[in-house]
Design a protein around this motif. Sequence first.
Motif, PDB file in Angstrom:
ATOM      1  N   THR A  80       0.808   4.135  -2.963  1.00 55.59           N
ATOM      2  CA  THR A  80       0.866   5.626  -2.833  1.00 55.59           C
ATOM      3  C   THR A  80       1.947   6.212  -3.326  1.00 55.59           C
ATOM      4  N   GLU A 130       0.579  -1.154   0.029  1.00 56.16           N
ATOM      5  CA  GLU A 130      -0.050  -0.138  -0.073  1.00 56.16           C
ATOM      6  C   GLU A 130       0.860   1.173   0.017  1.00 56.16           C
ATOM      7  N   ARG A 131       1.894   1.219   0.630  1.00 55.86           N
ATOM      8  CA  ARG A 131       2.735   2.331   0.836  1.00 55.86           C
ATOM      9  C   ARG A 131       3.369   2.488  -0.484  1.00 55.86           C
ATOM     10  N   ARG A 139       1.494   6.550  -6.946  1.00 61.51           N
ATOM     11  CA  ARG A 139       0.436   7.624  -7.464  1.00 61.51           C
ATOM     12  C   ARG A 139       1.037   8.920  -7.129  1.00 61.51           C
ATOM     13  N   GLU A 140       1.565   9.277  -6.082  1.00 62.48           N
ATOM     14  CA  GLU A 140       1.909  10.686  -5.995  1.00 62.48           C
ATOM     15  C   GLU A 140       2.950  11.013  -7.030  1.00 62.48           C
TER      16      GLU A 140
END
Length: 740
Positions: free
Chosen positions: A148, A144-145, A151-152
């Motif tokens: 993220t 998940e990290r 995506r950033e």
Amino acid sequence: MTTPFTTLPLPPAFAVTPPPLPPGWTEHTGPNGQPYFFNSYTQESTYIRPLPPYAGYGVGQPGVAVPQEKKEKPLVKTVIPGTQWLRVKTTEGNTFYTHKGKKESVWTVPEEIKEAVAALEEEEAQAAQDAAKRAKEEQAIEVERDKTAVRESAGKRKAEETVPLEEVVISKRAKVADEEEADEEDGEDDEDDEDESEEEDWQREAAAQLAVEAEDEMKRQAEEQKRLEVEERARELVEAEAQKNKPLNMPARVDLSLDEAKALFKTLLREKDVNPLHPWDTSLPLFISDPRYVLLPSVSARKEAFDEYCRDRARELRQSQVKKVKEALSSKDEYDKLLNDEVKSTRASWTEFRRQWKKDRRFYGWGKDDREREKRFRDHLKELGEKKRIAAQKAEVDFFALLKESGIAKPGAVWKDVKKSITSDSRYDAVGSSSLRDDLFQSYLKANGAVSSSSFDTTKPDVVDSAEMRTLEEEDEAESERKRKERKERAVKEREDKIQAERNKLNAEIDKSRSGLNKGEAESEFRTMLTDAVRDPQVTWDAILPQLKTDPRFTRSALPLNQQLHLFHSHVHNIRAKHLTSLHALFESHAPSLATAFTALPVASLLSSLPATKLGYDVRMLEDEFAKWQRERTQVARKAFDEMLSENAFVEFWGRLGKIGGKGVDEGIRADDIGEDEEQLVDMKALAKTTDLKEMVKVLKGDKRYLMFDHVPEQRERWLRDYLAQLAAPKLSVHAPERS
């Protein structure tokens, strides 16, 4: 005709599908419907289904070399809580248990630690599940990290990409064109400088923008690669956990005939290079983890195949060793060399020689049968005897020459004095017997004494004519020659008689040794016949004699009747003793205490048992035998009771101390913790008086030898008192001061 097949059960955790064939192997069906397998690489065909090379099991295939296995070593040692046992896992995946105190190891879980091992395995399984769960949670958080961050990074890259590269180039060119039109008035020199400067600025900006885009692309690719690696690692952990709990996909059963299963099992033993001289228990850890171990249906079948492998393998090794030995001599020369090296005496026996060398290749390698070898053995003994005879004659001739050369062997000489001067000569030692040397010396004196006496004849007249002198001389010479011949013949005859006597004595000893050897063989054969024919302890000689007469070993036996009767009674006694031992074991199982009465026994069960049936016992005889056994058992227990008393230090110490006089050795023993203000003395004899039988019984009642007489406590107490009564007072120490 097809071979019958047997369904061999395998562990229930395996699947029911047969294992796949190795590369290059194909399955076909023969004319009789039986399947067979063909290898297209090696052009080999077989009825035995080849197994695939399972990872970790090292199953080889025909024509494929098996790599040499590394030595198995301990890998992980785990202490079993609450015990002195260790669970050891080896580098090959095997597990065994070892005891730290006893220094012993076993492959199976001992009964005493089964519960502890089960608890340990349950705890380890729970810990593994917790660890796998934590790993999954951490992996999910990490994924998940990473998502993220990706995506950033993607949003930031979109924000920075305002215009495409082509638009930038067009705008820059338009800007350059506008600037050129605006600055036409500045002159040709300024216009050229500004064009070059703006062109360089545009190139620098375009290169910087491309470098930023390339760096962003590299970062994005690195983050994507990292995310893929994390996902792959998580997937591998999940698969490893699932594979750990999932059983091997092996067939639950394989339809193989017993011959095929045995052939695969022997192939396993050959691949593991099992030593044929090692027993089953020693070799078992080498191949117990291989899947081919369970192809045979039972342990007895595996042991039988193991024994066949050991016999075949040992035979192969022996044959290879024999082939390696280069035969330098023919078989007959080797047999003759064996006779020359080992048979040094004419008293040697063929039976003993054959028993000692019958397994030697030099012995059985020549001759059609033992008859031909025995004939050559007898000829060798004759040759050996002839050599010894010639050597003895030569020694006698040399001894006579020695006596003649010494010059001291004259008539009237004593052998005791003569031999002192010739003992250093080798011809003296060549005659092996001292008595023979004495006889030869006496013969030499007799042969030379007559000649000497005849040559000193003084009875003839002093004056004779020449003719008479010659006549007398001729007569004397003839008489001397006749006497010399008589002496020689007499000496030869005496020598022949002596040699004949010694030969007769030697033959008698040989016959005696042969008869003793034959007697031993006859006794051994007769005992074997009795073992085969007589198995009833109640049988008599007259009853078994008709049956024995039908046995050739009885009819050709050379033993006398009294010896046969002695061997028969000894054999019957041994059978009876064996059955009595079995009957006593039944008594002990039903009568653990000395107080057990005969009526408390299951008499009907004992009468129907095999020992009682063989011995022909009825109730009265069984009761008598039980009473006799109880008496012998009581005597043994009584002796053990006395040994217990002599071994117990508490009883002996206080028993002896009670016999001492006065107040001990040094007028008592100083004890600081008895008095408060002043020192007091403790009388050890008084303490011994207070230590009565009850204290001693408390110490002794934990011994089985003491508890054996719980049914007679009064008698046991009397024995204890008698033992204490016969104890003597302890000897005073040599360091104790003497009383004035």
